[in-house]
Design a protein around this motif. Sequence first.
Motif: not given
Length: 260
Positions: A175, A177, A198, A201-202, A204-205, A217
């Motif tokens: 994944k 990161n 966090e 992740n947001r 890269n959403t 993804k």
Amino acid sequence: MTDGSIVARVRSDASLVSQGIDMNIGTSIRCWAIVVLLVSMGGGMNACADGTSWKEELLLHDGRKLIVERSIVRKGRHEPFQRPPIGEESLSFKHPVTHERIRWKDEYGDDVGMSNFGLLMLEVDQAAAYIVAEPRGCLSYNKWGRPNPPYVVFKFKDGDWKRIALQELPARFNKPNLVMSSPDDEAKQAGGRLITAEMVNRINTPVAAWAMQPQYKTILREAMKPGSPGVGCEELVYYKGAWVGPGDSIGRRMMDRMSK
């Protein structure tokens, strides 16, 4: 080495050289007045560089978190008064196992007019570290062998970064990161604060069309369909300072005449 750090520089000839170097933190240069002067005089645009540095927290595959320092300088070929591309990028961190200070640096390449890579993932495994990157644009994609899936993978071990085959990347590393798209802009929006895992992740959403592409993804292990976004670049070869088609005899003759 002057500071005990390890540097991996990706040079325009695709070689990797390790050496120590101090990291420039927090540089930011604005030189629009110089640009206007250069343009009026018929000069180039490379004199203006825009640098951003920040700290970013990564979530590793085993749940541990790692803080890295990232830096980007925007420079390179671009239209007058348009934003320069990412011309240099560096990343440094303290290895959580060996406690060694490790640095990666992707330098400007004259052959591609910018830096070579966009960083996707950093992972660690015992004393080793891995970086997964994508070629930045079609020229870089051709320069680095037209990989499919479109990744270039490096492993750090015994004091050096070396390119490895995708098959050598541990399967559990799957994944991305790192902030992938315009990370310097995201750093500016964070206002100098740490970009937490966090937040990564947001950011890269998948929302934008590019983020919906499967190679962002997860780290793909099977080849993508020919022509898919990321592997659909026209095939080119670098010949005497110019990119030409593999069967472009006219382009080669032109470069032969220019090089005499």
